[in-house]
Design a protein around this motif. Structure first.
Motif, PDB file in Angstrom:
ATOM      1  N   TRP A 138       6.108  -9.000  29.618  1.00 43.52           N
ATOM      2  CA  TRP A 138       6.393 -10.377  29.925  1.00 43.52           C
ATOM      3  C   TRP A 138       6.474 -10.876  28.604  1.00 43.52           C
ATOM      4  N   ASP A 186      -3.980  -6.051  37.913  1.00 47.25           N
ATOM      5  CA  ASP A 186      -3.274  -4.857  38.025  1.00 47.25           C
ATOM      6  C   ASP A 186      -3.414  -3.882  37.297  1.00 47.25           C
ATOM      7  N   ASN A 187      -3.171  -4.223  35.922  1.00 44.90           N
ATOM      8  CA  ASN A 187      -3.218  -3.175  34.854  1.00 44.90           C
ATOM      9  C   ASN A 187      -4.688  -2.558  34.461  1.00 44.90           C
ATOM     10  N   ASN A 238      -3.375 -17.964  36.354  1.00 47.89           N
ATOM     11  CA  ASN A 238      -2.036 -17.271  36.095  1.00 47.89           C
ATOM     12  C   ASN A 238      -1.423 -18.065  34.563  1.00 47.89           C
ATOM     13  N   TYR A 287      -4.418 -11.465  35.691  1.00 48.95           N
ATOM     14  CA  TYR A 287      -4.323 -10.449  36.293  1.00 48.95           C
ATOM     15  C   TYR A 287      -5.048  -9.237  36.219  1.00 48.95           C
ATOM     16  N   ASN A 345       8.446  -6.994  32.679  1.00 52.84           N
ATOM     17  CA  ASN A 345       7.199  -8.089  32.946  1.00 52.84           C
ATOM     18  C   ASN A 345       5.898  -7.706  33.149  1.00 52.84           C
ATOM     19  N   HIS A 371       4.806  -5.659  35.265  1.00 52.88           N
ATOM     20  CA  HIS A 371       4.834  -5.489  36.757  1.00 52.88           C
ATOM     21  C   HIS A 371       5.527  -3.873  37.179  1.00 52.88           C
ATOM     22  N   MET A 372       5.149  -3.326  38.041  1.00 47.17           N
ATOM     23  CA  MET A 372       5.665  -1.910  38.371  1.00 47.17           C
ATOM     24  C   MET A 372       6.924  -1.984  39.085  1.00 47.17           C
ATOM     25  N   ASP A 373       7.105  -3.062  40.078  1.00 48.74           N
ATOM     26  CA  ASP A 373       8.331  -3.124  40.625  1.00 48.74           C
ATOM     27  C   ASP A 373       9.344  -3.704  39.694  1.00 48.74           C
ATOM     28  N   SER A 374       9.154  -4.451  38.833  1.00 45.57           N
ATOM     29  CA  SER A 374      10.052  -4.737  37.788  1.00 45.57           C
ATOM     30  C   SER A 374      10.403  -3.614  36.866  1.00 45.57           C
ATOM     31  N   HIS A 417       0.823   0.790  32.665  1.00 39.20           N
ATOM     32  CA  HIS A 417       1.028   0.441  34.007  1.00 39.20           C
ATOM     33  C   HIS A 417       2.373   0.437  34.392  1.00 39.20           C
ATOM     34  N   MET A 418       3.261  -0.074  33.535  1.00 35.72           N
ATOM     35  CA  MET A 418       4.804   0.279  33.719  1.00 35.72           C
ATOM     36  C   MET A 418       5.321   1.354  33.490  1.00 35.72           C
TER      37      MET A 418
END
Length: 340
Positions: A189, A74-75, A102, A72, A220, A222-225, A249-250
């Motif tokens: 994660w 995103d980070n 993935n 990924y 995990n 991820h920002m939403d998590s 990122h988180m």
């Protein structure tokens, strides 16, 4: 216009050099004088000549291609680090093909098949763990693999990371020195070695300071998590007064949630520390205290390790963990007398 392909012999004739000189000019790492290279390239431009890299690979057995696998982007750490990695490999005469994957085994199987179809000389796996079966396939194909920012308990596999355990320990000591005693951790994660090692070092540092982890949630990476983890961690009484987040990122999501959804002050009510030191960490909106991953050193060691294994099939696998500093900014309470 003729469709006949220009040959290296024609380039050599126009440039007034030997055909082998033309080959050297267009072979990465080969030796040719600046004067010869200039004449050859000018002749090639005039004639519209392009070297046949595929044919050269068939003759030499080397494609000069490196497969770069990433799970990924995103980070922010990964786009920056992978750009450095690609540039470094290109400087050494290699072409880089990036493959997105993935963590699902079936997906990795398909990606690995595709990579090996390109006859790559080596593979860098960033943020991806490979099963023993996948590693065996790479070994049987004679393709060395180096893990970047991830490690596995496989003696025959090279891996380059920051010293995640040491980084986690530094954060714990920093919180302890600032007088925090209700300390939380938001994990990444849990299948990632980076997550495991950062948390282990953090817990060790707390124990060495006479403290224990007060609260733990999983984000995990991820920002939403991470937002949900923050809401859960601060839902009841006795909420943490400091939080170590497994990556920047988180941490940005954690800070936004604390300030804009829960009405808490950072660092007045809660100190927040991340890990990576991506460019956004220095923005005034976050001013994030974080452990810096030494990307330049990690990239240099990854390239050195991979090319050594390409050149020498008997090269000893390397497990490298490079120490990174704690970058103190304004998102966490600074201990009295603390020196950066």
């Amino acid at each position: 216009m003729s469709n006949t392909k220009v040959t290296s012999a024609e380039v050599a004739s126009l440039a007034g050099v030997s055909q082998s000189a033309v080959s050297r000019v267009f072979t990465p790492g080969a030796s040719a004088s600046a004067k010869t290279a200039k004449k050859v390239r000018e002749a090639a431009l005039t004639l519209g000549y392009r070297p046949n890299n595929i044919a050269r690979a068939m003759v030499s057995g080397k494609s000069r291609i490196i497969g770069l696998v990433v799970a990924y982007l995103d980070n922010q750490f990964y786009p920056d680090a992978l750009e450095k990695l690609s540039a470094s490999l290109q400087d050494r005469g290699y072409h880089v093909l990036i493959f997105m994957a993935n963590t699902e085994t079936d997906n990795l199987d398909k990606v690995l098949d595709e990579i090996l179809d390109y006859q790559v000389d080596g593979i860098v796996a960033a943020s991806v763990a490979l099963s023993s079966e996948l590693l065996a396939r790479c070994r049987s194909a004679g393709v060395p693999v180096v893990l970047f920012n991830r490690s596995q308990d496989v003696d025959t596999l090279s891996a380059v990371t920051s010293d995640n355990r040491s980084g986690g320990r530094k954060v714990a000591k920093f919180f302890a020195a600032a007088g925090h005693n209700r300390i939380g951790y938001i994990a990444g994660w849990q299948g990632a070695s980076t997550q495991r090692d950062r948390e282990q070092g953090f817990r060790e540092g707390l124990a060495e300071s006479g403290l224990a982890l007060h609260a733990r949630e999983v984000g995990n990476f991820h920002m939403d998590s991470a937002r949900e983890a923050t809401l859960n961690m601060f839902a009841g009484p006795g909420a943490p007064d400091a939080v170590f987040v497994a990556n920047d990122h988180m941490a940005f999501a954690v800070m936004d949630t604390l300030r804009f959804e829960l009405g808490l002050s950072v660092p007045g009510d809660v100190s927040v520390v991340g890990y990576d030191d991506v460019p956004t960490a220095a923005w005034l909106a976050y001013d994030l205290t974080t452990v810096r991953q030494p990307a330049n050193q990690m990239v240099a060691m990854t390239v050195e390790t991979l090319l050594d294994q390409i050149d020498n099939t008997e090269a000893t696998p390397r497990r490298v963990a490079i120490d990174g500093p704690l970058i103190v900014r304004g998102s966490a309470r600074i201990p009295e007398g603390w020196t950066k």
